[in-house]
Design a protein around this motif. Structure first.
Motif, short mmCIF file in Angstrom:
data_model
loop_
_atom_site.label_atom_id
_atom_site.label_comp_id
_atom_site.label_asym_id
_atom_site.label_seq_id
_atom_site.Cartn_x
_atom_site.Cartn_y
_atom_site.Cartn_z
N UNK A 9 0.69 -1.16 -0.05
CA UNK A 9 -0.02 -0.02 -0.16
C UNK A 9 0.86 1.19 0.00
N UNK A 10 2.05 1.05 0.62
CA UNK A 10 2.87 2.22 0.64
C UNK A 10 3.38 2.60 -0.98
N UNK A 11 3.60 1.46 -1.83
CA UNK A 11 4.10 1.62 -2.99
C UNK A 11 2.95 2.43 -3.79
N UNK A 12 1.70 1.89 -3.40
CA UNK A 12 0.56 2.40 -4.29
C UNK A 12 0.28 3.98 -3.90
N UNK A 13 0.28 4.27 -2.63
CA UNK A 13 0.05 5.48 -2.30
C UNK A 13 1.44 6.47 -3.02
N UNK A 14 2.60 5.88 -3.03
CA UNK A 14 3.62 6.62 -3.63
C UNK A 14 3.39 6.95 -5.17
N UNK A 15 2.80 5.84 -5.98
CA UNK A 15 2.35 6.09 -7.14
C UNK A 15 1.30 6.95 -7.25
N UNK A 16 0.10 6.92 -6.51
CA UNK A 16 -0.62 7.89 -6.73
C UNK A 16 -0.15 9.52 -6.32
N UNK A 17 0.77 9.67 -5.12
CA UNK A 17 1.35 10.69 -5.29
C UNK A 17 2.13 11.40 -6.58
N UNK A 18 2.82 10.57 -7.14
CA UNK A 18 3.34 10.75 -8.47
C UNK A 18 2.46 11.40 -9.55
N UNK A 19 1.39 10.60 -9.58
CA UNK A 19 0.43 10.98 -10.57
C UNK A 19 -0.36 12.49 -10.07
N UNK A 20 -0.37 12.45 -8.87
CA UNK A 20 -0.45 14.19 -8.47
C UNK A 20 0.23 15.00 -8.97
N UNK A 21 1.42 14.75 -8.74
CA UNK A 21 2.42 15.73 -9.38
C UNK A 21 2.50 16.08 -10.95
N UNK A 22 2.10 14.86 -11.37
CA UNK A 22 2.28 14.84 -12.95
C UNK A 22 0.96 15.65 -13.49
N UNK A 23 -0.36 15.27 -12.72
CA UNK A 23 -1.44 15.99 -13.27
C UNK A 23 -1.30 17.41 -12.76
N UNK A 24 -0.66 17.77 -11.88
CA UNK A 24 -0.61 19.14 -11.17
C UNK A 24 -0.16 20.26 -11.87
N UNK A 25 0.87 19.78 -12.88
CA UNK A 25 1.41 20.73 -13.62
C UNK A 25 1.09 20.65 -15.29
N UNK A 26 0.06 19.92 -15.24
CA UNK A 26 -0.49 19.96 -16.62
C UNK A 26 -1.68 20.73 -16.94
N UNK A 27 -1.73 21.85 -17.76
CA UNK A 27 -3.02 22.34 -18.02
C UNK A 27 -4.07 21.44 -18.59
N UNK A 28 -5.30 21.83 -18.15
CA UNK A 28 -6.05 22.80 -17.51
C UNK A 28 -6.02 22.80 -16.24
N UNK A 29 -5.88 24.16 -15.40
CA UNK A 29 -5.58 24.06 -14.21
C UNK A 29 -7.03 24.55 -13.67
#
Length: 252
Positions: A9-29
């Motif tokens: 689950x720690x690995x899954x949460x880490x991938x989830x956090x990585x997706x948050x960073x990727x989506x956060x820097x992509x438009x549209x905001x």
């Protein structure tokens, strides 16, 4: 839970956090939704955080005063209370209150949307549900927890001033100068920086538990409950890590 399941689950949460960073820097905001979540997480949590901060400062002062007077160090009460609130008690109590209120709300809200298939409907309609629901909440929590912590510290210090004046007379200027004179850059900076991580962890865990909730009404309850437990535990672990890093860097 076994060690393997915790690591998984720690690995899954880490991938989830990585997706948050990727989506956060992509438009549209989603600026409008972000501002709304800042209002919900920040402004609507202020009464609870403020009341908790006031009680914390008052109780801490009243409990500390007899011991300090016994050792003839009652003049150090403002410094002791101020350092305790700013360095540890303020950030920790605020983080726990936000984890309890905001973490459960996020987990319950997103899990109910998952159960009722609203998230799937958003995907079909062309909206990016992850960016709209998850990224905005995580970013809002990251920004608002430090603000709430500063306000909680201020309210707690005011309560400490009230507590000191219950058994004596101390001016606001003297009380403030005693605290400010002892504060250093190394006292304030780690306390502020770690609150950003508190907010990020609380928002991330709440969104993760809600976004991947099990089907059915029981899944909503489990998501809300586990978001509070995991978010509170994350606050303590991050605080421990911050203290260790600050000690190694010589900031404490």
């Amino acid at each position: 839970m076994s060690v393997s399941s915790i690591l998984a689950e720690t690995g899954t949460v880490t991938r989830f956090a990585g997706r948050v960073f990727r989506e956060g820097f992509r438009p549209r905001f989603e600026v409008q939704e972000l501002l709304y979540q800042c209002y919900v997480i920040g402004y609507q949590s202020l009464p609870l955080v403020g009341l908790t901060g006031f009680i914390m400062g008052l109780v801490l002062t009243l409990r500390l005063r007899p011991t300090m007077v016994q050792f003839g160090a009652d003049s150090w009460i403002p410094v002791m209370v101020g350092m305790t609130i700013i360095q540890e008690m303020g950030p920790i109590i605020t983080g726990l209150m936000v984890a309890g209120k905001v973490g459960s709300n996020i987990g319950a809200e997103l899990s109910s949307m998952r159960v009722t298939e609203q998230i799937d409907a958003m995907s079909v309609s062309g909206t990016n549900p992850f960016k709209y629901l998850v990224v905005t909440r995580v970013l809002a929590a990251t920004l608002m927890v430090p603000v709430l912590t500063v306000l909680s510290d201020a309210i707690g210090l005011f309560a400490a001033y009230v507590g000191i004046n219950t058994n004596g007379v101390t001016t606001v200027a003297l009380f403030t100068n005693q605290i400010v004179a002892r504060l250093t850059f190394g006292d304030v900076l780690p306390a502020v920086i770690k609150t950003f991580f508190f907010g990020f962890a609380i928002g991330l865990i709440g969104c993760y538990k809600g976004y991947y909730a099990d089907k059915g009404t029981e899944g909503v309850g489990r998501a809300a409950n586990s978001a509070v437990v995991a978010g509170s535990l994350a606050v303590f672990l991050l605080d421990l890590l911050a203290v260790l890093i600050s000690s190694l860097l010589g900031l404490y």
